[in-house]
Each structure stands twice: as structure tokens, then as C-alpha cells.
Scaffold this active site. Structure first.
Site, mmCIF file in Angstrom:
data_model
loop_
_atom_site.group_PDB
_atom_site.id
_atom_site.type_symbol
_atom_site.label_atom_id
_atom_site.label_comp_id
_atom_site.label_asym_id
_atom_site.label_seq_id
_atom_site.Cartn_x
_atom_site.Cartn_y
_atom_site.Cartn_z
ATOM 1 N N GLY A 1 62.658 26.291 32.351
ATOM 2 C CA GLY A 1 63.197 25.617 33.523
ATOM 3 C C GLY A 1 63.925 26.555 34.471
ATOM 4 N N GLY B 1 62.057 17.688 44.809
ATOM 5 C CA GLY B 1 63.261 17.003 44.379
ATOM 6 C C GLY B 1 63.866 16.264 45.571
ATOM 7 N NE ARG C 1 13.280 73.060 67.258
ATOM 8 C CZ ARG C 1 14.009 72.882 68.352
ATOM 9 N NH1 ARG C 1 15.143 72.206 68.297
ATOM 10 N NH2 ARG C 1 13.598 73.369 69.499
ATOM 11 N NE ARG D 1 52.710 22.469 39.716
ATOM 12 C CZ ARG D 1 53.895 22.162 40.256
ATOM 13 N NH1 ARG D 1 54.014 21.068 40.995
ATOM 14 N NH2 ARG D 1 54.953 22.933 40.072
ATOM 15 C CG LEU E 1 64.766 31.282 40.113
ATOM 16 C CD1 LEU E 1 64.998 29.844 39.653
ATOM 17 C CD2 LEU E 1 65.482 32.265 39.184
#
Ligand code: UD1
Ligand code: CA
Length: 458
Positions: A79, A140, A439, A17, A10
Site C-alpha cells: 500500500g 479517492g 576508370r 492494470r 512512490l
């Protein structure tokens, strides 16, 4: 695990929150989304058949897990029981046992799922994961009958003061025999929140004489849920401690665990040492006998045996055996440093290969470059890989010696054993064995001439 096992996860809740724009289950823990951890636990338990119920920002959640096939939408979050009902089609096909778990309990261990299944098979009953905790706030509460089986679960919001005092709580993991699933349809929203609570299934089954058994976890940490950022931080700390302990127990030295961060996805070989202020992230694998740190960050990389990495960053790259990196090197994605090579201080590498035994000891940028074996790159060498539109490659063959402060204007190739004079800006290929100097010749003006020019131009 028994092939007759499936799971419903789920993950549709708002996560109110969390106070976030990001769906709760996508918040990272140990560098991976919360939901990843739950799916990983299912992988470890060998449960491949699973459905995930999403709702809040569903598309974003689905996109984060492209391999998952069975998504179900819960458009309105009415729910946890209502969420399970969304996977009706999946449940109708179920055989054997169905696990139902929540996407916000990321510390759950696969061993626990196995123990729950074993208990369910042994007793023929549904099994709920419970935990005895010091502070049951927010969970719960489990009410047992005389036989010690589960009679019902009371949500905190609906609990009486006596029920609230119960410290045995619902972890939110259920292992139900297929024969128990009929009870889902009987759940109502007759409670203070007007929600369909999955937890009500317990009482409905109890009334039919089909009480669930409780499997009490020996590790109450594993049931912790993430409902707020505070809890997220707490779980991060627990996860980190778990990982450090695992490494210490497996033979890794961690000098200062308090300043060492190792993601759960990282592996470190025996007798390696991690020095303070080091962060190891993502799918990183470190070999044996390495010394990593201090102050280093390695992400998504493979480090061979016997490597030394100090005060450096290594991202999505491979260091073969015996490589030395740093201090202060920045190794960007797509880099391979072959066996025994050395990357020194203030060197940036990107999308490049450094051949075996080669050295890039100081102050260089090496991008989109292939360096052969035994090459020496002088201090300050820069690959000019970008012309403002396209990136070009540089190839430096075996045994070449690049003098200090050389610019290699790509695309370019320096042949085997070639020598490049310091300060050169190379724009053309250097044949094997050649000496290239590009160079301006030094001019020494005598003192007198210099004075004249000064007078002319005051
Ligand atoms: C839930 C349990 C509680 C348990 C706790 C453990 C219920 C009613 N309560 O409470 O007994 O102690 O977990 O962590 O089950 N979800 C949906 N759709 C919804 C509502 C929720 O998919 O309509 C999902 C959420 O995304 C979440 C999970 O279900 O992943 C749990 O929901 P949450 O609101 O966090 O439940 P808790 O209050 O923590
Ligand atoms: Ca929760």
C-alpha cells in the site's frame, strides 16, 4: 523554492492494470518514462532533495535514472502508506515541508507544487491536491468538514454509494509540514483491500485537530493518473495538445495540428512552420524561420535558423543556419551540416561533417566523412567506409569537385580544389588541385569485329 522542502515519490506498484512486462513508471509518454515527468516537475519546482520508492522491477527503474541518489526498496507492495514508510531514513532528516507524490501522474505542473507550498506556509496546515472532475471513477473521494477542510479520503473500493457520487477527488499529491509526519506510523491496513492507505493519514490528522487544507487545481487534466494503456493513450493526447498549443501561442505555425506530433522536450523558434505529418522528438531544438515537413521526423537534433527540411529523417545531428535537407534524405547520428549547405534527395549521411555551402544534391551515401567548404559532390557518390571489419574515414577538402558516380574507398583524402572524373573508383589520395580519373578507358569496337565474335560464340 525554499531549500527546506523535500519530496518522496512512490513508484513501487506493480501497475497490474497496464498488463505489461515493463514497470508502469517506465512506460513512455511524450517519449520519456512516466516517472521522468514527475522528476522533471520536481526539477522545475527546484526540489532537489527527493527519495524514490521502488519495488516491482526495481533495478530496471533505477537504471533508467542514473542521476537519482535516494532509492528505497519496498519489497512487497502493501500500500501507498507502507511505501512512504520505506523512506523512513530520508524522512527522519527532513526539514520544513515534505511533498509526497505518485510516479504515475505525469501531467502535474510545477506551478501547482509552488501554490500548494504557499498555501501550506500561509495556513500552517498540510495541503492536499484536489480536483473537481466530471468522472471520478477510480479516484479517492474527498470528504470535507464544515469549515471546508479535509475530513477524510475514501477510496472507491471502500466508498458508499453516496460517497461514490462525490466528484471532488484526490490527485495523490500531499504537501505536509514535518510536524504531520508522526501520523504515518498510525496508519493501519484495516480496510477491504488489507492495504496501508496513505490517504488514511488525512483522518488521523483530522482527529488530532490538524486537518489538511485542499488546493483545488484549476487544470483538472494535470491530476490524471496512468493505470491502464487506455489512460496512457488519453494522456499522450492531452500532452500533445498542450505542447502544440504552447508552440502556437509562442509564434510557431502548425498547419495541421491533427497530424503533427511534438514531444514536450522539443523547442521551436518563432515564425517557423511545421507542415503536416511531421514528428519532432527528444531533445530537439529548431530555430526561427524554418520550414519543417511535410512528412519529416527529427529526433535529438539541433536545427539552426532558416532551415528547410522536407520529407526527411534527421537523427541526433546538427543542421546549421540556412541548411536545406531533402526531400527523402536520411541523416543518421553524428552528422553536422554547416551553414548554407544542401543535402538533396535520396542522400544518406552518417557521422559526417558537410562544410559550409557544400552540396550533396542527389543519390549519395556519405559515411564517416569530413567534407570542407564549397565542395560539390556529384550524384551517386559513395564513400566505401567499411572494409568488412573496420570503418574508415574519408576527407574531402575545401573546393573539391567530385564527379558523379564516384566511389571513395576509405581511408582516403581528396585535396583542396581537386577534381575527380565521373565514374572513378578512388583508392589513393588525390593531391590538392589535381585532376584524378580512375576508370577504364572506353573502348569502341567497330561493327565488323563485333559480328565475328558473335559467330565464334553462338
Ligand atoms: C491512489 C490514491 C487515490 C488517488 C489516486 C490518484 C491511495 C490509497 N489511493 O489510487 O486516492 O485518487 O492515487 O491517482 O493512495 N505504490 C507503491 N507501493 C504500493 C502501492 C502503490 O509504491 O504498495 C505507488 C504506485 O507505484 C503508484 C502510486 O503509489 O505510483 C499510486 O498507486 P496506485 O495503485 O496507482 O493507486 P490508485 O489506485 O491510483
Ligand atoms: Ca494510480
Amino acid at each position: 523554492m525554499d531549500p527546506q522542502v523535500q519530496a518522496v515519490v512512490l513508484a513501487a506498484g506493480m501497475g497490474t492494470r497496464m498488463k505489461s512486462k515493463v514497470p508502469k513508471v517506465l512506460h513512455p509518454l511524450g517519449g520519456k518514462p512516466l516517472l521522468w515527468h514527475v522528476l522533471h516537475t520536481l526539477d522545475e519546482a527546484g526540489i532537489e532533495k527527493r527519495a524514490i520508492v521502488v519495488g516491482h522491477l526495481a533495478e530496471q527503474v533505477k537504471a533508467a535514472f542514473p542521476e537519482e541518489k535516494n532509492w528505497f526498496l519496498q519489497a512487497q507492495q502493501l500500500g501507498t502508506a507502507h511505501a512512504v514508510a520505506m523512506a523512513r531514513e530520508f524522512l527522519a532528516q527532513a526539514q520544513g515541508f515534505v511533498f509526497i507524490l505518485y510516479g504515475d501522474t505525469p501531467l502535474l505542473r510545477s506551478q501547482t507544487l509552488q501554490e500548494m507550498l504557499a498555501l501550506a506556509q500561509e495556513t500552517g496546515r498540510g495541503v492536499l491536491l484536489g480536483a473537481k472532475v466530471a468522472d471520478p471513477t477510480g479516484y479517492g473521494r474527498l470528504i470535507r468538514n464544515e469549515e471546508g477542510l479535509l475530513a477524510k479520503i475514501v477510496e472507491e473500493k471502500d466508498a458508499s454509494p453516496e460517497e461514490r457520487a462525490i466528484c471532488e477527488i484526490n490527485a495523490g499529491v500531499y504537501c505536509l509540514p514535518k510536524g504531520n509526519l508522526w501520523a504515518l506510523a498510525k496508519i493501519s491496513n484495516n480496510n477491504k483491500q488489507k492495504e496501508f492507505y496513505l490517504t488514511d493519514i488525512v483522518e488521523i490528522l483530522a482527529q488530532a485537530g490538524d486537518n489538511l487544507a485542499i488546493y483545488t487545481t484549476p487544470d483538472p487534466d494535470e491530476i490524471l493518473g496512468v493505470n491502464s494503456r487506455r489512460q496512457l493513450a488519453e494522456l499522450e493526447a492531452i500532452m500533445r495538445e498542450r505542447k502544440l498549443r504552447e508552440l502556437l501561442d509562442s509564434g510557431v505555425t502548425i498547419v495541421d495540428p491533427a497530424s503533427t506530433f511534438v514531444a514536450p522536450t522539443v523547442e521551436v523558434g518563432q515564425d517557423s512552420t511545421i507542415l503536416p505529418f511531421t514528428i519532432l522528438e527528444g531533445e530537439t531544438a529548431i530555430g526561427e524561420d524554418c520550414i519543417i515537413g511535410p512528412r519529416s521526423r527529427i529526433a535529438g537534433s539541433k536545427i539552426g535558423n532558416g532551415c528547410r527540411i522536407q520529407e526527411s529523417i534527421v537523427l541526433e545531428s546538427v543542421m546549421e543556419e540556412g541548411v536545406s535537407v531533402g526531400p527523402f534524405a536520411y541523416i543518421r547520428p553524428g552528422t553536422i551540416v554547416r551553414q548554407g549547405a544542401r543535402v538533396g534527395d535520396f542522400v544518406e549521411l552518417k557521422n559526417s561533417t558537410i562544410g559550409p555551402g557544400s552540396k550533396v544534391p542527389h543519390l549519395s551515401y556519405i559515411g564517416d566523412c569530413e567534407i570542407g567548404a564549397g565542395v560539390n559532390i556529384g550524384a551517386g557518390t559513395i564513400t566505401c567506409n567499411y572494409d568488412g571489419v573496420h570503418k574508415h574515414r574519408t576527407i574531402i577538402e575545401d573546393g573539391a569537385f567530385i564527379g558523379s558516380n564516384t566511389n571513395l574507398v576509405a581511408p582516403i583524402k581528396v585535396g583542396q580544389n581537386a577534381l575527380v572524373g565521373a565514374g572513378s573508383t578512388l583508392t589513393e589520395e588525390v593531391p590538392p588541385g589535381a585532376l584524378a580519373i580512375a576508370r577504364a578507358r572506353q573502348v569502341n569496337l567497330p561493327k565488323k569485329e563485333k559480328n565475328i565474335s558473335k559467330q565464334e560464340n553462338p
